[in-house]
Design a protein around this motif. Sequence first.
Motif, PDB file in Angstrom:
ATOM      1  N   VAL A  12       0.855  -1.197   0.000  1.00 22.78           N
ATOM      2  CA  VAL A  12       0.000   0.000   0.000  1.00 22.78           C
ATOM      3  C   VAL A  12       0.887   1.242   0.000  1.00 22.78           C
ATOM      4  CG1 VAL A  12      -1.732   1.316   1.290  1.00 22.78           C
ATOM      5  CG2 VAL A  12      -1.858  -1.184   1.216  1.00 22.78           C
ATOM      6  N   GLU A  13       0.580   2.172  -0.896  1.00 22.66           N
ATOM      7  CA  GLU A  13       1.334   3.420  -0.962  1.00 22.66           C
ATOM      8  C   GLU A  13       0.473   4.612  -0.549  1.00 22.66           C
ATOM      9  OE1 GLU A  13       4.890   4.620  -3.728  1.00 22.66           O
ATOM     10  OE2 GLU A  13       3.006   4.701  -4.842  1.00 22.66           O
ATOM     11  N   ASP A  14      -0.758   4.690  -1.032  1.00 21.33           N
ATOM     12  CA  ASP A  14      -1.666   5.793  -0.711  1.00 21.33           C
ATOM     13  C   ASP A  14      -2.940   5.206  -0.117  1.00 21.33           C
ATOM     14  OD1 ASP A  14      -3.358   8.440  -2.619  1.00 21.33           O
ATOM     15  OD2 ASP A  14      -3.126   8.091  -0.462  1.00 21.33           O
ATOM     16  N   THR A  15      -3.058   5.276   1.217  1.00 19.07           N
ATOM     17  CA  THR A  15      -4.216   4.650   1.879  1.00 19.07           C
ATOM     18  C   THR A  15      -5.530   5.343   1.545  1.00 19.07           C
ATOM     19  OG1 THR A  15      -5.083   3.940   4.032  1.00 19.07           O
ATOM     20  CG2 THR A  15      -3.928   6.044   3.967  1.00 19.07           C
ATOM     21  N   SER A  16      -5.464   6.666   1.197  1.00 16.02           N
ATOM     22  CA  SER A  16      -6.709   7.380   0.889  1.00 16.02           C
ATOM     23  C   SER A  16      -7.356   6.880  -0.391  1.00 16.02           C
ATOM     24  CB  SER A  16      -6.437   8.887   0.785  1.00 16.02           C
ATOM     25  OG  SER A  16      -5.588   9.166  -0.313  1.00 16.02           O
ATOM     26  N   GLY A  17      -6.582   6.259  -1.273  1.00 16.09           N
ATOM     27  CA  GLY A  17      -7.159   5.750  -2.509  1.00 16.09           C
ATOM     28  C   GLY A  17      -7.911   4.450  -2.326  1.00 16.09           C
ATOM     29  N   ILE A  18      -7.727   3.797  -1.177  1.00 14.10           N
ATOM     30  CA  ILE A  18      -8.427   2.529  -0.912  1.00 14.10           C
ATOM     31  C   ILE A  18      -9.606   2.863  -0.011  1.00 14.10           C
ATOM     32  CG2 ILE A  18      -8.157   0.150  -0.124  1.00 14.10           C
ATOM     33  CD1 ILE A  18      -5.171   0.428  -0.596  1.00 14.10           C
ATOM     34  N   ASP A  19     -10.658   3.388  -0.611  1.00 16.24           N
ATOM     35  CA  ASP A  19     -11.791   3.956   0.110  1.00 16.24           C
ATOM     36  C   ASP A  19     -13.076   3.308  -0.405  1.00 16.24           C
ATOM     37  OD1 ASP A  19     -12.744   7.375   0.963  1.00 16.24           O
ATOM     38  OD2 ASP A  19     -13.676   5.456   1.431  1.00 16.24           O
ATOM     39  N   TYR A  20     -13.790   2.632   0.494  1.00 18.00           N
ATOM     40  CA  TYR A  20     -15.026   1.943   0.119  1.00 18.00           C
ATOM     41  C   TYR A  20     -16.052   2.908  -0.450  1.00 18.00           C
ATOM     42  CZ  TYR A  20     -19.304  -0.813   0.672  1.00 18.00           C
ATOM     43  OH  TYR A  20     -20.475  -1.468   0.444  1.00 18.00           O
ATOM     44  N   GLU A  21     -16.069   4.146   0.102  1.00 19.86           N
ATOM     45  CA  GLU A  21     -17.062   5.106  -0.366  1.00 19.86           C
ATOM     46  C   GLU A  21     -16.793   5.568  -1.801  1.00 19.86           C
ATOM     47  OE1 GLU A  21     -15.860   5.201   2.827  1.00 19.86           O
ATOM     48  OE2 GLU A  21     -17.775   4.397   3.559  1.00 19.86           O
ATOM     49  N   LYS A  22     -15.535   5.480  -2.252  1.00 16.40           N
ATOM     50  CA  LYS A  22     -15.216   5.831  -3.639  1.00 16.40           C
ATOM     51  C   LYS A  22     -15.478   4.677  -4.600  1.00 16.40           C
ATOM     52  CE  LYS A  22     -11.624   9.154  -2.316  1.00 16.40           C
ATOM     53  NZ  LYS A  22     -10.162   9.482  -2.368  1.00 16.40           N
ATOM     54  N   GLY A  23     -15.506   3.484  -4.087  1.00 19.04           N
ATOM     55  CA  GLY A  23     -15.780   2.314  -4.919  1.00 19.04           C
ATOM     56  C   GLY A  23     -15.506   1.059  -4.138  1.00 19.04           C
ATOM     57  N   SER A  24     -16.395   0.099  -4.219  1.00 17.96           N
ATOM     58  CA  SER A  24     -16.249  -1.122  -3.424  1.00 17.96           C
ATOM     59  C   SER A  24     -15.257  -2.101  -4.033  1.00 17.96           C
ATOM     60  CB  SER A  24     -17.611  -1.805  -3.254  1.00 17.96           C
ATOM     61  OG  SER A  24     -18.156  -2.147  -4.531  1.00 17.96           O
ATOM     62  N   THR A  25     -14.804  -1.840  -5.263  1.00 13.59           N
ATOM     63  CA  THR A  25     -13.864  -2.740  -5.935  1.00 13.59           C
ATOM     64  C   THR A  25     -12.773  -1.924  -6.620  1.00 13.59           C
ATOM     65  OG1 THR A  25     -15.600  -4.373  -6.346  1.00 13.59           O
ATOM     66  CG2 THR A  25     -13.590  -4.575  -7.647  1.00 13.59           C
ATOM     67  N   LEU A  26     -11.515  -2.362  -6.443  1.00 15.96           N
ATOM     68  CA  LEU A  26     -10.377  -1.775  -7.148  1.00 15.96           C
ATOM     69  C   LEU A  26      -9.798  -2.823  -8.089  1.00 15.96           C
ATOM     70  CD1 LEU A  26      -8.507   0.080  -4.252  1.00 15.96           C
ATOM     71  CD2 LEU A  26      -9.903   1.112  -6.030  1.00 15.96           C
ATOM     72  N   THR A  27      -9.496  -2.407  -9.324  1.00 15.82           N
ATOM     73  CA  THR A  27      -8.961  -3.331 -10.329  1.00 15.82           C
ATOM     74  C   THR A  27      -7.670  -2.765 -10.903  1.00 15.82           C
ATOM     75  OG1 THR A  27     -11.202  -4.056 -10.895  1.00 15.82           O
ATOM     76  CG2 THR A  27      -9.441  -4.556 -12.467  1.00 15.82           C
ATOM     77  N   PHE A  28      -6.631  -3.606 -10.945  1.00  8.82           N
ATOM     78  CA  PHE A  28      -5.329  -3.238 -11.500  1.00  8.82           C
ATOM     79  C   PHE A  28      -4.905  -4.295 -12.523  1.00  8.82           C
ATOM     80  CE2 PHE A  28      -4.132   0.098  -8.486  1.00  8.82           C
ATOM     81  CZ  PHE A  28      -5.012  -0.160  -7.441  1.00  8.82           C
ATOM     82  N   LYS A  29      -3.973  -3.904 -13.378  1.00  8.63           N
ATOM     83  CA  LYS A  29      -3.304  -4.840 -14.285  1.00  8.63           C
ATOM     84  C   LYS A  29      -1.856  -4.980 -13.828  1.00  8.63           C
ATOM     85  CE  LYS A  29      -6.226  -6.008 -17.661  1.00  8.63           C
ATOM     86  NZ  LYS A  29      -6.560  -7.406 -17.997  1.00  8.63           N
ATOM     87  N   LEU A  30      -1.411  -6.230 -13.572  1.00  8.11           N
ATOM     88  CA  LEU A  30      -0.023  -6.508 -13.229  1.00  8.11           C
ATOM     89  C   LEU A  30       0.695  -6.945 -14.503  1.00  8.11           C
ATOM     90  CD1 LEU A  30       2.208  -6.852 -11.117  1.00  8.11           C
ATOM     91  CD2 LEU A  30       1.344  -9.173 -10.701  1.00  8.11           C
ATOM     92  N   LEU A  31       1.703  -6.160 -14.903  1.00  8.55           N
ATOM     93  CA  LEU A  31       2.431  -6.420 -16.146  1.00  8.55           C
ATOM     94  C   LEU A  31       3.838  -6.914 -15.832  1.00  8.55           C
ATOM     95  CD1 LEU A  31       1.506  -3.249 -18.256  1.00  8.55           C
ATOM     96  CD2 LEU A  31       0.310  -5.438 -18.149  1.00  8.55           C
ATOM     97  N   ALA A  32       4.286  -7.917 -16.599  1.00  3.16           N
ATOM     98  CA  ALA A  32       5.677  -8.390 -16.572  1.00  3.16           C
ATOM     99  C   ALA A  32       6.206  -8.298 -18.002  1.00  3.16           C
ATOM    100  CB  ALA A  32       5.765  -9.812 -16.042  1.00  3.16           C
ATOM    101  N   VAL A  33       7.208  -7.430 -18.220  1.00  5.29           N
ATOM    102  CA  VAL A  33       7.730  -7.173 -19.568  1.00  5.29           C
ATOM    103  C   VAL A  33       9.245  -7.365 -19.557  1.00  5.29           C
ATOM    104  CG1 VAL A  33       7.890  -5.517 -21.462  1.00  5.29           C
ATOM    105  CG2 VAL A  33       5.872  -5.521 -19.962  1.00  5.29           C
ATOM    106  N   GLU A  34       9.744  -8.234 -20.487  1.00  2.00           N
ATOM    107  CA  GLU A  34      11.191  -8.435 -20.586  1.00  2.00           C
ATOM    108  C   GLU A  34      11.881  -7.126 -20.951  1.00  2.00           C
ATOM    109  OE1 GLU A  34      11.825 -11.575 -23.351  1.00  2.00           O
ATOM    110  OE2 GLU A  34      11.294 -13.158 -21.923  1.00  2.00           O
TER     111      GLU A  34
END
Length: 749
Positions: A427-449
């Motif tokens: 976790v880097e920014d705790t304010s961005g993990i806010d239920y009131e802003k959205g109950s689900t967070l979605t990210f893409k994890l990329l691995a690039v040579e």
Amino acid sequence: MKEDKKTHALVFLLLLLHYSLGQSDYAPYFYDNVAGSTSGNMAFLSISEDTPVGTQVYILNGTDPEGDPVRYGLTFEKGSTEYLQVDPKSGNVTLVQELDRETQDEISVVVSITDGRNRVVERVRVFVTDANDEPPAFQNLPFIINVPEDTAPGSSVYRVHAVDKDLGSGGSVSYHLQSSPFAKFTIDGHSGILRVKPGETLDYETTPTHFVTVIAKDGGGKYKDKKQVLTSTATITVNVLDAQDMPPSFIGTPYFGYIYEVSVPGSEIYTVYAKDGDQGNPNSIHYSIIDGSDGVFDINGTSGCITLATHPSFLKNELYEIKVRASEVGSNNHQVDYDITTVTVRVVDLNNHPPTFYGENGPQSKFEVTMFEHPPAGEILRGFKITVNDSDQGANAKFKLRLVGPSRVLRVVPQTVLNEAQVTIIVEDTSGIDYEKGSTLTFKLLAVEIDTPERFSATADIVINLLDTNDNVPTFTSEYYIARVPENSPGGSRVVSVTANDPDSGAWGEVKYTIYGSGSDLFTINPSSGLISTQPWTSLDAEVRSKYNFYVKAEDSEGKYGLAEVFVTVLDMNDHPPEFDETLVEKTMIIGMPVKVEAMDDDAESPNNVIEYSIMTADPDNAFDINADTGEIKLKPFIKSMEIVQNITKQKDCRWSLVVQARDRGSPSFSTTAVVNIDITEAIKGRIISYFMGLSRRPMMIIGILSSVVTSLILLTICISTVLYCSAVKKSRIHPESNYIKVIRRVKM
């Protein structure tokens, strides 16, 4: 015979004087009383503050020496609250206002007794005794303290203090903590000193914050004939300060690095990462290779980046095991503690495998976790079990990791991978993990040579399902609300509706409304809707009080609350007509000078209390003018002398009458009238008439003048009688058989 008549007159005056002096008139008086008595003059009276309104608390009792009936009175100083009333005939004293010893512990009262002629007045003090009606009140809220985690068991860390305004046992305060199976603290019941519980220690890494509920209880006492014990609670927030008691640890182990045939000296092989176990006050980390390098590898002491120190053609082994130490650097660059890990480096040459993400059961393209909102910054999301691997060797297995999604909310470690690594999401920014802003967070994890022409890559979905916490306080739509209510509105009238919002879900988002403050007792609020209205029994009067302000509180189910202020203005209605002091006014007017009439209107505001004057009728007609604003009455300009006045009236008696109306400017408008009789005179005569007219309006002055005249005549009579008496006595000594003495003897017989 002439002397005999004088003697009879003198005797008659003496008898009349004797009779008058014998008829004395004594003042009434109160009966004496002592402490604890229920009748007398109210001296030594004590009333408990919880005595119900309407209770008879005393009987004023006295008598008149002549046996005349007496009446009683009871008054207060101007501006003070009238707590008591007395029946003038029976002397029964009744409580009519609620008492509060903490606000006023004694009442100054003036009691009186009269027989209709004489009045006796006494000032007494009535004492208000205490009842247990005040709960303890904590001082210096809120309680927020910082305690080092290495504080010894049994050490004192804070002292709470609560004050109870009651007296005696009801004013004593004791303390205890709300029971908890995980309690780390204890409190002294008398002093309120909070200590670390013996046998317990604090641990920042386990619990960085403790919430301790302390209960203050008074010693109990009587309230309305029942014993009552009152309590208050407060929460002490104990923030545990991190101490240097945890070693550093490597993140994302085990570590694997690769050397490719195309690598050159200085090429990056792997970057290790370690962090201090003391997250509240972390030290910096220094990296070093302690074994297995064989002169082939270098490491950056700050970043942990391991690089190739020679050309691959000079390598003698296909596999290297490098021992890396991560040391905490304390003050004065002193190394405090350390951790050691192994980095496995393999020499490879082909690129025929793309990076691949693995879960606990094999290759996986979606990783999902459920967690509470607002985790602390720096926390590792341990719910993710992710491994990334590239089966190639050397540079062919080197790739970068990055997260694509909301900016700077999460970061991935490591960012550069050689061959294989455990993926750690932090976790880097705790304010961005806010239920009131959205109950689900979605990210893409990329691995690039990184260093291959093919640039093989892989992606995985990172899904975070958030659980709500009660992290918001109710907030009003406005910091203050302004309302206006007409006076005399019926009880239960609507005043204003307030609204507060709490974005939390479920019961945490439900708001309950209450009001408090010095002006709130005449109003009530619907706890669910926020509608403020007057109490059913309330009758607002702008002439008594036109401004009220109080606070409205919106509270959620866990006690978090927000406040707003309410200002209520009572609008004045035109409910009082103007009134003259007298309906028949006698005035003397000197020609050329005005006379003035005045009426009063008890309404509170303009235009309801603004008065206009006018002449309704006059006799004679068209002789006067009146100022509509001031009520000054003048003769018409053409009436300049008594000759003109007498020509108008045709009489010597210059007494004219008119009917004056006073009308206010309210809507609807009210009016009243008065008859004004005016004697018209010239300047000198007018002053004499004005003087006697003034006396006629002051009957007490006339009575005083008449009393002075009568007193003077009586004193003169007494003096003359005394002189005659002395003269008669002198004669009797010379002529014992004088007629004067004979008359006296006959009178005695």
